[in-house]
Design a protein around this motif. Structure first.
Motif, PDB file in Angstrom:
ATOM      1  N   ALA A  58       0.391  -1.269   0.316  1.00  0.00           N
ATOM      2  CA  ALA A  58       0.178   0.241  -0.081  1.00  0.00           C
ATOM      3  C   ALA A  58       0.968   1.397   0.012  1.00  0.00           C
ATOM      4  N   PHE A  59       2.260   0.832   0.913  1.00  0.00           N
ATOM      5  CA  PHE A  59       3.264   1.856   0.528  1.00  0.00           C
ATOM      6  C   PHE A  59       3.369   2.270  -0.847  1.00  0.00           C
ATOM      7  N   SER A  60       4.366   2.010  -1.378  1.00  0.00           N
ATOM      8  CA  SER A  60       4.407   1.723  -2.536  1.00  0.00           C
ATOM      9  C   SER A  60       3.534   2.063  -3.511  1.00  0.00           C
ATOM     10  N   ALA A  61       2.332   1.851  -3.579  1.00  0.00           N
ATOM     11  CA  ALA A  61       1.523   1.889  -4.861  1.00  0.00           C
ATOM     12  C   ALA A  61       1.008   3.539  -4.372  1.00  0.00           C
ATOM     13  N   ALA A  62       0.888   3.337  -2.746  1.00  0.00           N
ATOM     14  CA  ALA A  62       0.399   5.271  -2.302  1.00  0.00           C
ATOM     15  C   ALA A  62       1.336   6.394  -3.001  1.00  0.00           C
ATOM     16  N   MET A  63       2.576   5.850  -3.092  1.00  0.00           N
ATOM     17  CA  MET A  63       3.535   7.010  -3.730  1.00  0.00           C
ATOM     18  C   MET A  63       3.439   7.243  -4.667  1.00  0.00           C
ATOM     19  N   GLN A  64       2.958   6.705  -5.959  1.00  0.00           N
ATOM     20  CA  GLN A  64       2.170   6.926  -6.960  1.00  0.00           C
ATOM     21  C   GLN A  64       1.891   8.676  -7.483  1.00  0.00           C
ATOM     22  N   VAL A  65       1.661   9.373  -6.433  1.00  0.00           N
ATOM     23  CA  VAL A  65       0.934  10.471  -6.103  1.00  0.00           C
ATOM     24  C   VAL A  65       2.569  11.276  -6.128  1.00  0.00           C
ATOM     25  N   ALA A  66       3.247  10.534  -5.854  1.00  0.00           N
ATOM     26  CA  ALA A  66       5.057  11.743  -5.804  1.00  0.00           C
ATOM     27  C   ALA A  66       5.715  11.503  -7.267  1.00  0.00           C
ATOM     28  N   ALA A  67       5.487  10.157  -7.182  1.00  0.00           N
ATOM     29  CA  ALA A  67       5.729  10.284  -8.981  1.00  0.00           C
ATOM     30  C   ALA A  67       5.189  10.912  -9.680  1.00  0.00           C
ATOM     31  N   LEU A  68       3.518  11.320  -9.631  1.00  0.00           N
ATOM     32  CA  LEU A  68       2.858  12.158  -9.742  1.00  0.00           C
ATOM     33  C   LEU A  68       3.531  13.891 -10.351  1.00  0.00           C
ATOM     34  N   ALA A  69       3.509  13.773  -8.465  1.00  0.00           N
ATOM     35  CA  ALA A  69       4.420  15.035  -8.641  1.00  0.00           C
ATOM     36  C   ALA A  69       5.299  15.561  -9.719  1.00  0.00           C
ATOM     37  N   VAL A 244       5.174  10.686   1.254  1.00  0.00           N
ATOM     38  CA  VAL A 244       4.711  11.080  -0.300  1.00  0.00           C
ATOM     39  C   VAL A 244       5.412  12.882  -0.659  1.00  0.00           C
ATOM     40  N   GLY A 245       5.778  13.564   0.997  1.00  0.00           N
ATOM     41  CA  GLY A 245       6.725  14.761   0.112  1.00  0.00           C
ATOM     42  C   GLY A 245       7.999  14.435   0.135  1.00  0.00           C
ATOM     43  N   VAL A 246       8.424  13.365   0.629  1.00  0.00           N
ATOM     44  CA  VAL A 246      10.237  13.463   0.976  1.00  0.00           C
ATOM     45  C   VAL A 246      10.792  12.758  -0.836  1.00  0.00           C
ATOM     46  N   ALA A 247       9.289  11.369  -1.152  1.00  0.00           N
ATOM     47  CA  ALA A 247       9.164  10.651  -2.388  1.00  0.00           C
ATOM     48  C   ALA A 247       8.940  11.993  -4.061  1.00  0.00           C
ATOM     49  N   SER A 248       8.707  12.577  -3.439  1.00  0.00           N
ATOM     50  CA  SER A 248       8.670  13.608  -4.805  1.00  0.00           C
ATOM     51  C   SER A 248       9.289  14.448  -4.626  1.00  0.00           C
ATOM     52  N   ILE A 249      10.094  15.204  -3.937  1.00  0.00           N
ATOM     53  CA  ILE A 249      11.208  15.911  -4.615  1.00  0.00           C
ATOM     54  C   ILE A 249      12.566  14.835  -4.869  1.00  0.00           C
ATOM     55  N   SER A 250      12.723  13.892  -4.152  1.00  0.00           N
ATOM     56  CA  SER A 250      13.822  12.534  -4.632  1.00  0.00           C
ATOM     57  C   SER A 250      13.757  11.980  -6.057  1.00  0.00           C
ATOM     58  N   ALA A 251      12.523  11.890  -6.535  1.00  0.00           N
ATOM     59  CA  ALA A 251      11.663  11.077  -7.647  1.00  0.00           C
ATOM     60  C   ALA A 251      12.471  12.678  -8.923  1.00  0.00           C
ATOM     61  N   PHE A 252      12.085  13.579  -8.867  1.00  0.00           N
ATOM     62  CA  PHE A 252      12.853  14.852  -9.517  1.00  0.00           C
ATOM     63  C   PHE A 252      13.718  14.475  -9.912  1.00  0.00           C
ATOM     64  N   VAL A 253      13.701  14.806  -8.571  1.00  0.00           N
ATOM     65  CA  VAL A 253      16.349  14.231  -8.436  1.00  0.00           C
ATOM     66  C   VAL A 253      16.513  13.542  -9.770  1.00  0.00           C
ATOM     67  N   ALA A 254      15.538  12.145  -9.521  1.00  0.00           N
ATOM     68  CA  ALA A 254      15.810  10.597 -10.142  1.00  0.00           C
ATOM     69  C   ALA A 254      15.627  11.225 -11.768  1.00  0.00           C
ATOM     70  N   ILE A 255      14.144  11.413 -12.268  1.00  0.00           N
ATOM     71  CA  ILE A 255      13.922  11.777 -13.322  1.00  0.00           C
ATOM     72  C   ILE A 255      15.528  12.253 -14.030  1.00  0.00           C
ATOM     73  N   TRP A 256      16.048  13.447 -13.887  1.00  0.00           N
ATOM     74  CA  TRP A 256      16.752  14.371 -14.211  1.00  0.00           C
ATOM     75  C   TRP A 256      18.538  13.823 -14.379  1.00  0.00           C
ATOM     76  N   GLY A 257      18.439  12.874 -13.271  1.00  0.00           N
ATOM     77  CA  GLY A 257      19.299  12.048 -13.337  1.00  0.00           C
ATOM     78  C   GLY A 257      19.567  11.196 -14.851  1.00  0.00           C
ATOM     79  N   LEU A 258      18.220  10.774 -15.142  1.00  0.00           N
ATOM     80  CA  LEU A 258      17.928   9.918 -15.999  1.00  0.00           C
ATOM     81  C   LEU A 258      17.994  10.640 -17.268  1.00  0.00           C
ATOM     82  N   MET A 259      17.268  11.230 -17.353  1.00  0.00           N
ATOM     83  CA  MET A 259      17.787  12.334 -18.743  1.00  0.00           C
ATOM     84  C   MET A 259      18.968  12.032 -18.562  1.00  0.00           C
ATOM     85  N   ARG A 260      19.704  12.641 -18.561  1.00  0.00           N
ATOM     86  CA  ARG A 260      21.816  13.376 -18.282  1.00  0.00           C
ATOM     87  C   ARG A 260      22.063  12.151 -18.602  1.00  0.00           C
TER      88      ARG A 260
END
Length: 291
Positions: A58-69, A244-260
């Motif tokens: 349930a934690f992993s599924a709810a973290m989709q909100v962070a991924a969406l942001a 969710v709050g922490v995951a949103s920030i780290s997810a944004f960094v992850a996208i940036w790193g993946l694209m680079r």
């Protein structure tokens, strides 16, 4: 599973962990959710290494909100362009407008994962779900590693997002269904499928993220609603909110790193990493280190 880890049938082990531990796992979840390396695998390995309990599906599924942001904020120019472009196209009755057509394709490509998600919903996030078996996660990681390697080595990587078709969108949408199997990774399955279509590596990632937006949104909202129906206690909402709050920030960094990485190098680092993770999981189960 410890007492209190199951709330009306939902696997809510994150409540037992508390705010500090969930914040740490939120960082891990945010990074691995949007990289093609399987967040589910890491949500089993990291707690095991640290001696913590499984935070639960349930934690992993709810973290989709962070991924969406994270996805919406990183690709805001694309999201805004397709959204308002589609609205303007409808107003003009210009249904041949590419932005309108691409938006419709994304909606259609989301149907497979919605259909299969509903069919499998009773087994996905329940307590002691067999879907989260470490054998399944480890084997899935290795299989996806090999498929990504084939896509990296054997495809041309010349096409851009501007010339994709409905057929391309549906192929990637069907690949997204694989994300329902823990260890496959939504990002991994869609990125791999897009690369098999000969898209440039960074364009394949862009396609993957944009196509996944409806599925990420629906999965996150559904899980939040399920937790609400299950009467998650205030303490649980607080802990989940921190994650969710922490995951949103780290997810944004992850996208940036993946694209680079994809722009400058290739997907080989993820191929190797996924293979190693799969081997570690299977070896951990075989030796009794992971259960």
């Amino acid at each position: 599973m410890s007492a209190g880890a199951c709330t009306h049938g939902l696997d809510t082990g994150f409540i037992d962990l508390g705010v500090a531990k969930v914040a740490v796992l939120g960082v891990v979840q945010g990074i691995t959710e949007l990289l093609p390396i399987s967040s589910t695998a890491h949500m089993r390995i990291v707690p095991a290494v640290l001696g913590w309990r499984d935070p639960g599906s349930a934690f992993s599924a709810a973290m989709q909100v962070a991924a969406l942001a994270a996805v919406v904020s990183y690709f805001w120019s694309d999201v805004r362009g397709f959204f308002f472009g589609s609205i303007n196209a409808v107003r003009r009755r210009d249904f041949k407008d590419w932005r309108f057509r691409f938006t419709v394709w994304i909606m259609l490509a989301t149907l497979p994962i919605v259909i299969f998600g509903v069919i499998l919903s009773k087994g996905l996030n329940t307590c002691e779900s067999s879907f989260r078996s470490l054998w399944v996660i480890g084997a899935s990681s290795i299989v996806m590693s090999l498929l990504l390697a084939v896509a990296e080595k054997g495809c041309a990587h010349r096409r851009t997002l501007d010339n994709v078709s409905l057929k391309d969108a549906m192929i990637v949408g069907l690949a997204q269904v694989g994300a329902l199997i823990p260890g496959v990774s939504r990002s991994g399955s869609t990125l791999t499928a897009a690369m098999f279509l000969d898209l440039e590596r960074d364009e394949a990632a862009r396609f993957s993220f944009l196509l996944g937006l409806p599925a990420i949104f629906l999965a996150g909202v559904k899980e939040i609603y399920e937790l609400h129906k299950a009467h998650l206690p205030p303490e649980g909402w607080l802990i989940l909110g921190v994650g969710v709050g922490v995951a949103s920030i780290s997810a944004f960094v992850a996208i940036w790193g993946l694209m680079r990485i994809l722009e400058r190098f290739s997907s080989w680092p993820f191929v190797v990493y996924r293979f190693v993770i799969g081997v570690v999981l299977l070896a951990g189960v075989a030796t009794g280190w992971l259960k």
